[in-house]
Write a protein that holds these residues in place. Structure first.
Motif, short mmCIF file in Angstrom:
data_model
loop_
_atom_site.label_atom_id
_atom_site.label_comp_id
_atom_site.label_asym_id
_atom_site.label_seq_id
_atom_site.Cartn_x
_atom_site.Cartn_y
_atom_site.Cartn_z
N ASN A 237 20.40 -13.31 -37.84
CA ASN A 237 20.62 -13.46 -36.81
C ASN A 237 20.23 -14.47 -35.75
OD1 ASN A 237 21.29 -10.45 -35.67
ND2 ASN A 237 19.35 -10.09 -36.92
N LEU A 238 21.59 -15.79 -35.35
CA LEU A 238 21.10 -16.89 -34.99
C LEU A 238 21.38 -17.08 -33.40
CD1 LEU A 238 21.57 -20.03 -34.92
CD2 LEU A 238 23.95 -19.72 -34.74
N VAL A 239 19.63 -17.01 -33.45
CA VAL A 239 19.66 -16.45 -32.09
C VAL A 239 18.72 -17.41 -30.84
CG1 VAL A 239 17.35 -15.27 -30.49
CG2 VAL A 239 19.11 -14.72 -32.23
N GLU A 240 18.82 -17.65 -29.32
CA GLU A 240 18.20 -18.62 -29.14
C GLU A 240 16.49 -18.71 -28.98
OE1 GLU A 240 19.70 -18.95 -25.30
OE2 GLU A 240 21.40 -19.44 -25.20
N GLU B 204 12.67 -11.79 -26.58
CA GLU B 204 13.41 -11.08 -25.83
C GLU B 204 14.56 -10.08 -27.01
OE1 GLU B 204 16.94 -11.02 -22.37
OE2 GLU B 204 15.08 -12.32 -22.30
N PHE B 205 14.74 -11.10 -27.70
CA PHE B 205 16.15 -10.24 -28.49
C PHE B 205 14.73 -9.45 -29.56
CE2 PHE B 205 17.86 -10.37 -33.09
CZ PHE B 205 19.10 -9.74 -32.93
N HIS C 203 14.56 -5.77 -27.52
CA HIS C 203 15.62 -4.83 -27.39
C HIS C 203 16.42 -4.16 -28.59
CE1 HIS C 203 19.36 -4.04 -25.17
NE2 HIS C 203 19.92 -4.45 -26.44
N ILE C 204 16.23 -5.02 -29.61
CA ILE C 204 16.54 -4.82 -30.45
C ILE C 204 15.77 -3.73 -31.62
CG2 ILE C 204 16.90 -5.41 -32.97
CD1 ILE C 204 19.77 -5.93 -31.76
N LYS C 205 15.03 -3.61 -31.31
CA LYS C 205 13.85 -2.48 -32.12
C LYS C 205 13.62 -1.14 -30.63
CE LYS C 205 9.37 -5.22 -33.22
NZ LYS C 205 8.38 -5.89 -33.32
N SER C 206 14.02 -1.39 -29.31
CA SER C 206 14.00 -0.55 -28.27
C SER C 206 15.20 0.52 -29.02
CB SER C 206 14.10 -1.01 -27.10
OG SER C 206 13.97 -0.16 -26.13
N VAL C 207 16.22 -0.15 -28.99
CA VAL C 207 17.65 0.60 -29.23
C VAL C 207 17.32 1.09 -30.42
CG1 VAL C 207 18.97 -1.07 -27.49
CG2 VAL C 207 18.87 -1.72 -30.00
N GLU D 88 11.10 -3.45 -38.44
CA GLU D 88 10.42 -5.08 -38.32
C GLU D 88 11.37 -6.41 -38.14
OE1 GLU D 88 7.17 -5.16 -41.60
OE2 GLU D 88 8.70 -6.93 -42.09
N ILE D 89 10.36 -6.97 -37.34
CA ILE D 89 12.13 -8.65 -37.16
C ILE D 89 11.10 -9.09 -36.87
CG2 ILE D 89 12.87 -9.45 -34.91
CD1 ILE D 89 14.13 -6.73 -34.13
N ASN D 90 11.31 -10.59 -37.99
CA ASN D 90 10.46 -11.48 -38.56
C ASN D 90 11.95 -13.06 -37.58
OD1 ASN D 90 8.11 -11.13 -39.60
ND2 ASN D 90 9.11 -9.98 -40.84
#
Length: 386
Positions: free
Chosen positions: A344-347, A353-354, A357-361, A371-373
């Motif tokens: 994902n290309l994210v600010e 915040e990304f 949010h993604i973990k929650s939904v 797992e997010i890195n």
């Protein structure tokens, strides 16, 4: 960057086990593939980069013919003598044994060695820990035995390990990225020419965030081979209709309707359009048009989902949720498919915040923790003398 602390720890772990200091450490990074998926094995285009996660293999020569390899992360070891019959019983041993066998066939080793493997490349998350292991180990054997193989020859030997010992008909993308990457750049790979160039990875105020679905890619091996065979069959058929089609890169969109099998039509359409998306991505980056770049990433996902059919429900959900967010410019499945990650290309200032949010939904939808890195582009493999 690999820090002095990382190297000191590697030396100490080796010394603790083998009671002698290593002669050198072979380092190879994992990779992300920005765009150009399922194109490498058909001589297409891809745009990967190495990431700030590494496999380190510390080596020292022995005075006998024993080869003793320890994996820190798997808490296992492999110990064999030269010409001694051996059957690896799991994947990491297949990679290592494959490297040893292939190098030994080039030049019979004059002595054995000790090796200690450690690293922080996440296993099974789509950032190619296996290629990092192959590249680190093969570079290490090249250094140990002073074979003076060039860097391209080394990754071709790594690919043989995949084909002959893992029985996966993989392309060279992962090994190429691990070996040839340059910090703050993307590689633009042409697998027909077996060449590469660099394009700046400067993304202003954006960063790369990987969302690991934690879905095991149980189908990836068999379905990967299936896609290889489907595309090869399609090329063979098109050659009989169009004399100008001799290689995959000769195929144009106008040729595709001639294929009798609609599945083959879809596979080849993805291949042709994905190559164009790589070219368009280079142009977008050169113009600093990140909105266009992000749109190409998302278009790649839709193609991999609908035409190449290598996605899954969880990955599609992660991608769909990501692109709903105004600070995410694009998202797609990355790697072999059937699980694994989205890229994902994210600010930058919205990355936390990304992630939240993604973990929650994702947890709410599937009762599964993602797992997010966050990663950035680093230099490729190297030998560090101790």
């Amino acid at each position: 960057m690999i820090t002095e602390k990382n190297l000191t720890e590697a030396e100490q772990l080796f010394t603790n086990v083998f009671k002698t200091e290593p002669a050198f450490i072979s380092k190879a990074p994992g990779r992300i593939n920005i765009i150009g998926e399922h194109t490498d094995y058909n001589f297409g285009l891809s745009m990967p980069c190495a990431i700030n996660r590494w496999i380190l293999v510390s080596f020292s020569p022995r005075n006998d013919n024993r080869m003793h390899v320890i994996s820190h992360d798997f808490h296992e070891q492999l110990e064999i003598g030269m010409d001694e019959p051996y059957t690896p019983d799991n994947d990491w041993k297949k990679y290592v044994y494959g490297c040893i066998e292939i190098i030994s066939a080039l030049k019979k080793p004059e002595h054995g060695f000790n090796a200690f493997i450690q690293g922080n490349v996440p296993v099974g998350s789509g950032v190619s820990s296996s290629a990092a292991l192959e590249v680190a180990f093969m570079n290490g054997l090249n250094e140990l035995y002073n074979l003076q193989l060039d860097r391209l020859a080394i990754i071709k030997l790594c690919q043989r390990v995949e084909h002959e010992y893992l029985h996966v008909k993989s392309g060279l993308l992962d090994q190429y990225a691990s070996q040839f990457s340059k910090a703050n750049n993307f590689l633009v790979l042409d697998f027909q020419q077996m060449s590469h160039r660099y394009v700046s990875a400067a993304l202003e105020n954006h960063c790369w965030v990987l969302c690991n679905s934690m879905v095991a890619r149980t189908l990836a091996g068999s379905k990967y081979t299936e896609r290889v065979e489907e595309t090869q069959q399609a090329l063979k058929e098109l050659k009989t209709y169009f004399p100008e089609v001799k290689h995959f890169r000769d195929i144009k969109e106008a040729h595709i309707p001639a294929l009798k099998n609609p599945v083959h039509q879809k596979r080849i359409k993805h291949y042709v359009l994905e190559n164009k998306r790589v070219e368009d991505s280079v142009l977008a980056l050169q113009k600093n048009d990140l909105t266009r770049f992000g749109a190409l990433l998302s278009a790649s996902h839709i193609s991999l989902r609908d035409l190449y059919e290598v996605s899954c429900t969880e990955i599609d959900f992660l991608m769909g949720q990501a692109v709903l967010l105004p600070y995410c410019l694009g998202s797609r499945i990355m790697g072999g498919g059937f699980g694994g990650c989205t890229i994902n290309l994210v600010e930058k200032d919205k990355a936390k915040e990304f992630s939240t949010h993604i973990k929650s939904v994702y947890k709410k939808q599937f009762n599964r923790n993602a797992e997010i890195n966050e990663y950035h582009a680093v230099d490729g493999a190297s030998i560090i003398l101790v």
